[in-house]
Structures are given as C-alpha cells and as structure tokens.
Design a protein around this motif. Sequence first.
Motif, PDB file in Angstrom:
ATOM      1  N   ALA A  98       0.838  -1.164  -0.089  1.00  0.00           N
ATOM      2  CA  ALA A  98      -0.020  -0.114   0.074  1.00  0.00           C
ATOM      3  C   ALA A  98       0.965   1.456   0.076  1.00  0.00           C
ATOM      4  CB  ALA A  98      -0.910  -0.192   1.225  1.00  0.00           C
ATOM      5  N   ARG A  99       2.036   1.177   0.594  1.00  0.00           N
ATOM      6  CA  ARG A  99       2.917   2.499   0.892  1.00  0.00           C
ATOM      7  C   ARG A  99       3.611   2.556  -0.468  1.00  0.00           C
ATOM      8  NH1 ARG A  99       6.661   2.142   5.693  1.00  0.00           N
ATOM      9  NH2 ARG A  99       6.756   4.667   5.218  1.00  0.00           N
ATOM     10  N   LEU A 100       3.865   1.502  -1.151  1.00  0.00           N
ATOM     11  CA  LEU A 100       4.808   1.752  -2.319  1.00  0.00           C
ATOM     12  C   LEU A 100       3.330   2.096  -3.418  1.00  0.00           C
ATOM     13  CD1 LEU A 100       6.747  -1.689  -2.662  1.00  0.00           C
ATOM     14  CD2 LEU A 100       7.503   0.927  -2.368  1.00  0.00           C
ATOM     15  N   ASP A 101       2.474   1.701  -3.458  1.00  0.00           N
ATOM     16  CA  ASP A 101       1.181   2.236  -4.352  1.00  0.00           C
ATOM     17  C   ASP A 101       1.393   3.665  -4.306  1.00  0.00           C
ATOM     18  OD1 ASP A 101      -0.789   1.715  -6.020  1.00  0.00           O
ATOM     19  OD2 ASP A 101      -1.884   2.652  -4.635  1.00  0.00           O
ATOM     20  N   ALA A 102       1.109   4.130  -3.113  1.00  0.00           N
ATOM     21  CA  ALA A 102       0.865   5.681  -2.910  1.00  0.00           C
ATOM     22  C   ALA A 102       2.071   6.426  -3.375  1.00  0.00           C
ATOM     23  CB  ALA A 102       0.633   5.955  -1.263  1.00  0.00           C
ATOM     24  N   TYR A 103       3.229   5.652  -3.156  1.00  0.00           N
ATOM     25  CA  TYR A 103       4.629   6.408  -3.392  1.00  0.00           C
ATOM     26  C   TYR A 103       4.715   6.621  -5.042  1.00  0.00           C
ATOM     27  CZ  TYR A 103       9.789   6.795  -4.287  1.00  0.00           C
ATOM     28  OH  TYR A 103      10.804   6.966  -4.528  1.00  0.00           O
ATOM     29  N   LYS A 105       2.256   6.441  -7.192  1.00  0.00           N
ATOM     30  CA  LYS A 105       1.158   7.377  -7.704  1.00  0.00           C
ATOM     31  C   LYS A 105       1.639   8.751  -7.591  1.00  0.00           C
ATOM     32  CE  LYS A 105      -2.845   4.387  -7.105  1.00  0.00           C
ATOM     33  NZ  LYS A 105      -4.196   3.823  -6.392  1.00  0.00           N
ATOM     34  N   ASN A 106       2.570   8.960  -6.639  1.00  0.00           N
ATOM     35  CA  ASN A 106       2.901  10.388  -6.239  1.00  0.00           C
ATOM     36  C   ASN A 106       4.124  10.830  -7.124  1.00  0.00           C
ATOM     37  OD1 ASN A 106       2.410  12.923  -5.030  1.00  0.00           O
ATOM     38  ND2 ASN A 106       4.128  12.373  -3.561  1.00  0.00           N
ATOM     39  N   GLY A 107       4.318   9.925  -7.843  1.00  0.00           N
ATOM     40  CA  GLY A 107       5.754  10.221  -9.043  1.00  0.00           C
ATOM     41  C   GLY A 107       7.072   9.462  -8.320  1.00  0.00           C
ATOM     42  N   GLY A 108       7.205   8.532  -7.592  1.00  0.00           N
ATOM     43  CA  GLY A 108       8.105   7.928  -7.019  1.00  0.00           C
ATOM     44  C   GLY A 108       8.661   7.012  -8.110  1.00  0.00           C
ATOM     45  N   ARG A 109       9.820   6.472  -7.844  1.00  0.00           N
ATOM     46  CA  ARG A 109      10.573   5.627  -8.839  1.00  0.00           C
ATOM     47  C   ARG A 109      11.207   4.411  -7.992  1.00  0.00           C
ATOM     48  NH1 ARG A 109      11.845   7.917 -14.616  1.00  0.00           N
ATOM     49  NH2 ARG A 109      10.013   8.997 -14.828  1.00  0.00           N
ATOM     50  N   VAL A 110      11.147   3.022  -8.347  1.00  0.00           N
ATOM     51  CA  VAL A 110      11.742   1.962  -7.467  1.00  0.00           C
ATOM     52  C   VAL A 110      12.646   1.053  -8.527  1.00  0.00           C
ATOM     53  CG1 VAL A 110      11.355  -0.071  -6.441  1.00  0.00           C
ATOM     54  CG2 VAL A 110       9.584   2.100  -6.045  1.00  0.00           C
TER      55      VAL A 110
END
Length: 332
Positions: A98-103, A105-110
């Motif tokens: 869930a935290r990665l999903d929000a991250y 969606k906010n423009g983060g990259r992994v």
Amino acid sequence: FFLPTWYLLQDYAALLPTWLAVLVPKDTGMLPLLLQLYLAEIAVLTADGTAGVAHEGAARILSELKYTYNILSVEDDFSAYPLVILPDDILVDGALGARLDAYLKNGGRVLSSGASGLTPDKNAFAHPAWDFIYEGEDEIEVNYYKMRFETANLAPMRYEAYERSGLLRACEGDTVYADHITTYFNREYDGSHFYFYTPPKNETGYASALLNQEGNVAHVAFPIFRAFRKTLSRGHRALVAKLLSVLLPERLIRAEGLPITSRATVLSCDTYKLLCIKVTYPENRGEGGSVEEHTVLPAGRKIALKGEYAKAYLLPEKTPLAVAVADGYTTV
C-alpha cells in the motif's frame, strides 16, 4: 564520522577553530537542524531496520557512482525520496504494498533486485507496477547476462551474475536492458565429477534486467547487490548505473573522471551547501582485497552539483573556485 561530529558541533560551536566557523550556520531557519544536515536522493530499504550484505553492496555501488542515499526501514517514511531501492530480498506484504502504491502514484520510482518486490510466498510480484512475468527461480545455480547497451571501458561480453537468478519475461511495452544467459553445466557434483568451470551457453529468452512500461520500476533478476559485495564486478556496477540513470536522470551530483575510491556528499542549510569530497588509497573493497590507484590525478577533474550557484570556495582556505553554470547544474 563527519555527519554526527558536524551535528554535535552545532551545540558546541566554541570548540571550532576560527577557520572552521563557516561550518556552523548562524541561523538554522524554521526547519529542525537535523533535517538540514544531509541531502539524500535515494532511500535504500531494509526489512527489519538491520542492514545486511545486500545493503553493504548497495552502499558500495551508490558511493562509487556518487549517489547520495539513506538506509531506512520499510516502516520509515520514504515518500520524499525521488528513488527507492529494494535490495535483493525485500518481500512486499500488504502494508508495504500500500505504501509503495501511494509512493508510485505520487511520482516515485523504484529499483528492485533478486526476490525483492515479490509476495511473501514468492509466487509473483506483489504490485501491478512490476508488470513482469515471474516464472520462479532458475534451477541452474550459475548464470550470465549480456547488457543491451554500450558501457564505457567495458567489453560487450557476457558477465557472470555470481548469484542464482529469477526467471523473468518482459511484457509488451517493457524495456529489457540485459538478457539472461544459461550455462553448459551447473556447478554441482554428479557422483564422479565436480563441475566448477561453467561457461556460458546461450540466451534463454528471459531478462536479467528490465524496466516496466510506465518507466517507474526497474528490476534486476538476480541479487546484484549481494553479488557486488562479494565480487566487485564492474559489469554489475555498470548495469546498476544504467538503470539509475534511467530512473533518476536529474541526479544531485555529477562527477567526471573521479576515481571509484572517491566519495561525494552534500550537506545543506539555509545559506549554503557544503560539498564534501574524499579519496582513500588503498581501499578495502568487499572480499576482493584492496584497490590501489595513483594518488596524484591529472588536473581537470570536474564535479557538478544540481542547482545554480554564483560562488564556490575551497575550504578551509576559502579559496574562490571558478564555476560554470549550465542546464541547472553548477560545475567546479
């Protein structure tokens, strides 16, 4: 060592000699001083707050490539970092998913590797952003990869992964950066012979490194950070460097021609940024012994910091340095 010492001296500024007084900001501003200490662009996550061999390898690669980073627990807030790394064995449960999903969606990259990104039962990737097809772990212990891009000072050859790989297939729209290559023999004992030499055979159709269709998640099929900690493979470093350049094109520090034994970090407050550079010779590097290079380098090495600055000084003498500003970076 430098970071906690610098922070301590904010409360004991009288201990500093006059020529180092510039290290203590006169006005800390509205933010707490601790938030102004160290600029990090990458968060490297740990499963339980404890750093292991994979984190040592990640720290080594990022340091050699001149990226700034912090090592955080999966429970820490990583939302402000432009890039998050899940090194080798960070499995994704419902809470982290869930935290990665929000991250994302906010423009983060992994960037993930090995088993990272998989569900706790390791049957599939936990989040749809990892749109790769996972077919389990390779039965062959030894595997190689060949990069699809040109690498400076590296031959276009097949490089051993030094760790067992997962089997990944790219979906439509994904970008493959390295192909999986199997071997003629597995490293095993058949009752009569032990096969230690395992030469590469052919490409299998699987991917060793790839980027998803959205361009915000990259994955390396084998535990590349643990392998780098043990072997110091130049191929591993080049592969990670390529994926980082795609995921984080506007990095904080750009360095030209600095040796791999050099380190660059940035401290910041309201009135200035302090670029710290050091070079160590010889340097112990993992299980591969030490690296000894020339201690006197030819003149002309450059380093650039993101942002446009009018002046730069060499401490502690406060010698003015020539600066060049272009494309949002200041080069000295």
